[in-house]
Design a protein around this motif. Structure first.
Motif, PDB file in Angstrom:
ATOM      1  N   VAL A   1      -6.401   8.480   5.626  1.00  0.00           N
ATOM      2  CA  VAL A   1      -6.187   7.159   6.225  1.00  0.00           C
ATOM      3  C   VAL A   1      -4.743   7.038   6.686  1.00  0.00           C
ATOM      4  O   VAL A   1      -3.815   7.218   5.898  1.00  0.00           O
ATOM      5  CB  VAL A   1      -6.508   6.037   5.213  1.00  0.00           C
ATOM      6  CG1 VAL A   1      -6.263   4.667   5.843  1.00  0.00           C
ATOM      7  CG2 VAL A   1      -7.937   6.162   4.723  1.00  0.00           C
ATOM      8  N   THR A   2      -4.529   6.753   7.948  1.00  0.00           N
ATOM      9  CA  THR A   2      -3.171   6.681   8.491  1.00  0.00           C
ATOM     10  C   THR A   2      -2.705   5.257   8.759  1.00  0.00           C
ATOM     11  O   THR A   2      -1.536   5.033   9.055  1.00  0.00           O
ATOM     12  CB  THR A   2      -3.078   7.483   9.799  1.00  0.00           C
ATOM     13  OG1 THR A   2      -4.039   6.965  10.732  1.00  0.00           O
ATOM     14  CG2 THR A   2      -3.348   8.967   9.537  1.00  0.00           C
TER      15      THR A   2
ATOM     16  N   LYS B   1       1.521   4.776   1.198  1.00  0.00           N
ATOM     17  CA  LYS B   1       1.178   5.554   2.389  1.00  0.00           C
ATOM     18  C   LYS B   1       0.714   6.970   2.043  1.00  0.00           C
ATOM     19  O   LYS B   1      -0.203   7.501   2.681  1.00  0.00           O
ATOM     20  CB  LYS B   1       2.380   5.614   3.328  1.00  0.00           C
ATOM     21  CG  LYS B   1       2.759   4.269   3.927  1.00  0.00           C
ATOM     22  CD  LYS B   1       3.947   4.426   4.886  1.00  0.00           C
ATOM     23  CE  LYS B   1       4.329   3.089   5.502  1.00  0.00           C
ATOM     24  NZ  LYS B   1       5.484   3.228   6.432  1.00  0.00           N
TER      25      LYS B   1
ATOM     26  N   LEU C   1     -12.366   5.350  -1.678  1.00  0.00           N
ATOM     27  CA  LEU C   1     -11.326   5.854  -2.569  1.00  0.00           C
ATOM     28  C   LEU C   1     -11.851   5.987  -3.993  1.00  0.00           C
ATOM     29  O   LEU C   1     -11.607   6.992  -4.677  1.00  0.00           O
ATOM     30  CB  LEU C   1     -10.113   4.919  -2.542  1.00  0.00           C
ATOM     31  CG  LEU C   1      -9.304   4.868  -1.248  1.00  0.00           C
ATOM     32  CD1 LEU C   1      -8.288   3.730  -1.299  1.00  0.00           C
ATOM     33  CD2 LEU C   1      -8.583   6.188  -1.012  1.00  0.00           C
TER      34      LEU C   1
ATOM     35  N   PRO D   1      -8.479   2.174  -6.447  1.00  0.00           N
ATOM     36  CA  PRO D   1      -7.980   1.441  -5.275  1.00  0.00           C
ATOM     37  C   PRO D   1      -6.884   0.432  -5.609  1.00  0.00           C
ATOM     38  O   PRO D   1      -5.818   0.439  -4.980  1.00  0.00           O
ATOM     39  CB  PRO D   1      -9.232   0.752  -4.737  1.00  0.00           C
ATOM     40  CG  PRO D   1     -10.373   1.566  -5.249  1.00  0.00           C
ATOM     41  CD  PRO D   1      -9.941   2.022  -6.601  1.00  0.00           C
TER      42      PRO D   1
ATOM     43  N   ALA E   1      -3.830   2.993  -4.811  1.00  0.00           N
ATOM     44  CA  ALA E   1      -3.526   2.888  -3.380  1.00  0.00           C
ATOM     45  C   ALA E   1      -2.902   1.553  -3.024  1.00  0.00           C
ATOM     46  O   ALA E   1      -2.028   1.480  -2.159  1.00  0.00           O
ATOM     47  CB  ALA E   1      -4.799   3.090  -2.562  1.00  0.00           C
ATOM     48  N   PHE E   2      -3.349   0.479  -3.690  1.00  0.00           N
ATOM     49  CA  PHE E   2      -2.939  -0.869  -3.313  1.00  0.00           C
ATOM     50  C   PHE E   2      -2.463  -1.669  -4.517  1.00  0.00           C
ATOM     51  O   PHE E   2      -2.870  -1.428  -5.651  1.00  0.00           O
ATOM     52  CB  PHE E   2      -4.111  -1.629  -2.666  1.00  0.00           C
ATOM     53  CG  PHE E   2      -4.737  -0.929  -1.508  1.00  0.00           C
ATOM     54  CD1 PHE E   2      -4.068  -0.793  -0.303  1.00  0.00           C
ATOM     55  CD2 PHE E   2      -6.022  -0.396  -1.609  1.00  0.00           C
ATOM     56  CE1 PHE E   2      -4.650  -0.145   0.776  1.00  0.00           C
ATOM     57  CE2 PHE E   2      -6.613   0.251  -0.544  1.00  0.00           C
ATOM     58  CZ  PHE E   2      -5.927   0.382   0.654  1.00  0.00           C
TER      59      PHE E   2
ATOM     60  N   LEU F   1      -2.946   7.008   0.743  1.00  0.00           N
ATOM     61  CA  LEU F   1      -3.887   6.800   1.833  1.00  0.00           C
ATOM     62  C   LEU F   1      -3.956   8.023   2.751  1.00  0.00           C
ATOM     63  O   LEU F   1      -5.042   8.418   3.197  1.00  0.00           O
ATOM     64  CB  LEU F   1      -3.511   5.557   2.640  1.00  0.00           C
ATOM     65  CG  LEU F   1      -3.644   4.215   1.920  1.00  0.00           C
ATOM     66  CD1 LEU F   1      -3.313   3.070   2.868  1.00  0.00           C
ATOM     67  CD2 LEU F   1      -5.031   4.031   1.344  1.00  0.00           C
TER      68      LEU F   1
ATOM     69  N   LEU G   1     -13.132   0.963   2.435  1.00  0.00           N
ATOM     70  CA  LEU G   1     -12.139   1.975   2.091  1.00  0.00           C
ATOM     71  C   LEU G   1     -11.935   2.027   0.583  1.00  0.00           C
ATOM     72  O   LEU G   1     -11.826   3.117   0.002  1.00  0.00           O
ATOM     73  CB  LEU G   1     -10.812   1.661   2.791  1.00  0.00           C
ATOM     74  CG  LEU G   1      -9.614   2.538   2.399  1.00  0.00           C
ATOM     75  CD1 LEU G   1      -9.905   4.018   2.643  1.00  0.00           C
ATOM     76  CD2 LEU G   1      -8.360   2.108   3.161  1.00  0.00           C
ATOM     77  N   CYS G   2     -11.878   0.870  -0.053  1.00  0.00           N
ATOM     78  CA  CYS G   2     -11.728   0.846  -1.511  1.00  0.00           C
ATOM     79  C   CYS G   2     -12.890   1.582  -2.175  1.00  0.00           C
ATOM     80  O   CYS G   2     -12.692   2.329  -3.143  1.00  0.00           O
ATOM     81  CB  CYS G   2     -11.670  -0.595  -2.011  1.00  0.00           C
ATOM     82  SG  CYS G   2     -10.107  -1.435  -1.676  1.00  0.00           S
TER      83      CYS G   2
ATOM     84  N   MET H   1      -3.722   0.788   7.852  1.00  0.00           N
ATOM     85  CA  MET H   1      -4.539  -0.153   7.108  1.00  0.00           C
ATOM     86  C   MET H   1      -5.781  -0.546   7.904  1.00  0.00           C
ATOM     87  O   MET H   1      -5.747  -0.615   9.141  1.00  0.00           O
ATOM     88  CB  MET H   1      -3.727  -1.398   6.769  1.00  0.00           C
ATOM     89  CG  MET H   1      -2.797  -1.215   5.581  1.00  0.00           C
ATOM     90  SD  MET H   1      -3.684  -1.121   4.010  1.00  0.00           S
ATOM     91  CE  MET H   1      -4.173  -2.840   3.755  1.00  0.00           C
TER      92      MET H   1
ATOM     93  N   TYR I   1       0.826  -1.208   0.000  1.00  0.00           N
ATOM     94  CA  TYR I   1       0.000   0.000   0.000  1.00  0.00           C
ATOM     95  C   TYR I   1       0.862   1.261   0.000  1.00  0.00           C
ATOM     96  O   TYR I   1       1.943   1.310   0.578  1.00  0.00           O
ATOM     97  CB  TYR I   1      -0.986   0.009   1.173  1.00  0.00           C
ATOM     98  CG  TYR I   1      -0.371   0.049   2.555  1.00  0.00           C
ATOM     99  CD1 TYR I   1      -0.188   1.248   3.236  1.00  0.00           C
ATOM    100  CD2 TYR I   1      -0.006  -1.133   3.213  1.00  0.00           C
ATOM    101  CE1 TYR I   1       0.350   1.284   4.516  1.00  0.00           C
ATOM    102  CE2 TYR I   1       0.535  -1.105   4.492  1.00  0.00           C
ATOM    103  CZ  TYR I   1       0.708   0.102   5.139  1.00  0.00           C
ATOM    104  OH  TYR I   1       1.241   0.140   6.404  1.00  0.00           O
TER     105      TYR I   1
END
Length: 415
Positions: free
Chosen positions: A153-154, A145, A170, A177, A257-258, A148, A166-167, A156, A143
């Protein structure tokens, strides 16, 4: 020539230097990207051993055919970079590989589960080792950082449902995502390796299907298939045209993000964007604080051709490849997880996921257990996932197709 096994057991270049012999060895591999590394190893090895090692790398897709043709005609290299599990068993069962023991390669005695990937399939080869494992891989979610953090988002998410939520958030904000696409069937199997174990039960399920006490039609396995197929909504819009190379680029350039992938891509991502701040974790568990499985597998082996005319020199070199000196060099320079016991990763991302794999590792189900005969589990799962994502069939039907296909050769399913 009599090999000094005590010196070999020390596993150092200095010890190897004491074995006075000079030979020309050939070493074939599919690791084109590691050519410079192995050529450097060969130069250093020659300085202390007097032996020349010529490393030749072939394209990943061409290597099995080139190697099999050479071995079948009585040729081929002295040292063979072999796949693990079913990829090795085909060669071992055909008699192409020299069996290794803790007498000829003392370092083998310390290796763990990765040695299962160095066995044949058919008796007596299933009781023998035919290689020194070179690396182990783990699967997880890488991921970004910064992406996020920009979304507020700080850390997971703590559960799988929170991850999917979350996906969705986003995506609603215009952020893609997942970097993963659906063009490469092998990548879909890797995604399943990350997501699936938390649903079907990890190692307990793997052991049960190996023994024939459960089947792949199990509801947990069906649910795992459904969850993987459901991730398509979070992939890039043109996911059908995106393979692993494109996914690496999308993630490395901060476009997603991922990235659901394996530890082999940690180094690739760093090379593509040295400034990228990222980490790697297992898929979040179903319940907060629950078990989060990490699929792991042996990535391959160093083997000796049974027809090698330089057997003593080949054993000498194989002993070095089984040493901690070499294993630490591999992990330092290639940022791959060496299979040699006692080696440690300096890379924090790699060290972190390795730590999780040691405590919560589970076999990458189809590769480790069901690629030995045809139809093999990986092909059945991969092709089935692609069809499901394209709207063909159901998860229940795919699970049953896998079970039926594997029952044609996996004897515990025939009870």
């Amino acid at each position: 020539m009599k090999i000094n096994l005590k010196a070999l057991a020390a596993g150092t270049l200095v010890a190897i230097a004491q074995l006075a012999h000079s030979a020309d060895l050939t070493f074939w591999s599919w690791r084109v990207e590691d050519k410079a590394f192995y050529e450097s190893v060969a130069r250093d090895y020659r300085k202390v051993s007097g032996d020349d090692v010529k490393f030749s790398a072939y394209k990943n897709t061409e290597y099995p055919t080139v190697l099999s043709a050479a071995l079948a005609s009585g040729g081929g290299p002295d040292i063979i970079h072999t796949r693990a599990y079913g990829g090795l068993s085909n060669l071992a069962d055909a008699g192409y590989l020299l069996p290794l023991t803790s007498t000829t390669v003392p370092g083998l005695a310390a290796f763990g589960p990765s040695l299962d990937g160095a066995r044949g399939f058919k008796p007596p080869h299933d009781k023998e080792f035919h290689g020194v494992p070179f690396a182990t891989q783990s699967l997880g979610i890488i991921y970004n950082k910064a992406v996020l953090a920009k979304a507020g988002v700080t850390e997971m998410p703590a559960t799988w449902d929170e991850f999917k939520a979350l996906c969705a958030t986003l995506k609603a904000k215009g952020v893609t995502p997942l970097a993963n696409g659906t063009r490469d069937a092998a990548v879909l199997e890797q995604v399943f390796g990350v997501v699936g174990p938390n649903f079907y039960g990890g190692t307990d399920f793997f052991s049960a299907v190996k023994m024939g006490n459960k089947t792949f039609a199990d509801p947990g396995f069906v649910k795992a298939i459904e969850e993987v197929v459901g991730l398509k909504q979070f992939m890039p819009a043109n996911s059908l045209g995106i393979g692993e190379n494109e996914s690496r680029t999308l993630f490395s350039t901060g476009m997603t993000a991922f990235f659901i992938t394996g530890t082999w891509n940690i180094d690739t991502v760093r090379e593509m964007n040295a400034k990228l701040d990222f980490d790697m974790v297992p898929a979040p568990p179903l319940r907060k604080g629950g078990k989060a499985w990490v699929s792991t597998f042996a990535d391959g082996n160093y083997s000796i051709s049974a027809s090698s005319k330089n057997r003593a020199a080949a054993l000498k070199f194989i002993n070095y490849l089984a040493s901690r000196d070499f294993g630490q060099r591999l992990i330092n320079e290639l940022r791959q997880t060496s299979a040699v016991p006692g080696t440690k990763a300096d890379d924090k991302v790699l060290a972190g996921i390795n730590s999780k794999a040691r405590t919560d590792g589970t076999p990458f189900v189809m590769l480790v257990g069901f690629r030995y005969q045809n139809p093999n589990g990986s092909v059945l799962l991969r092709d089935g996932l692609q069809k499901l994502i394209q709207g063909q069939g159901t998860a229940q039907q795919l699970a049953q197709d896998i079970q039926t296909g594997l029952a044609s050769w996996h004897k515990p399913f025939q009870k």
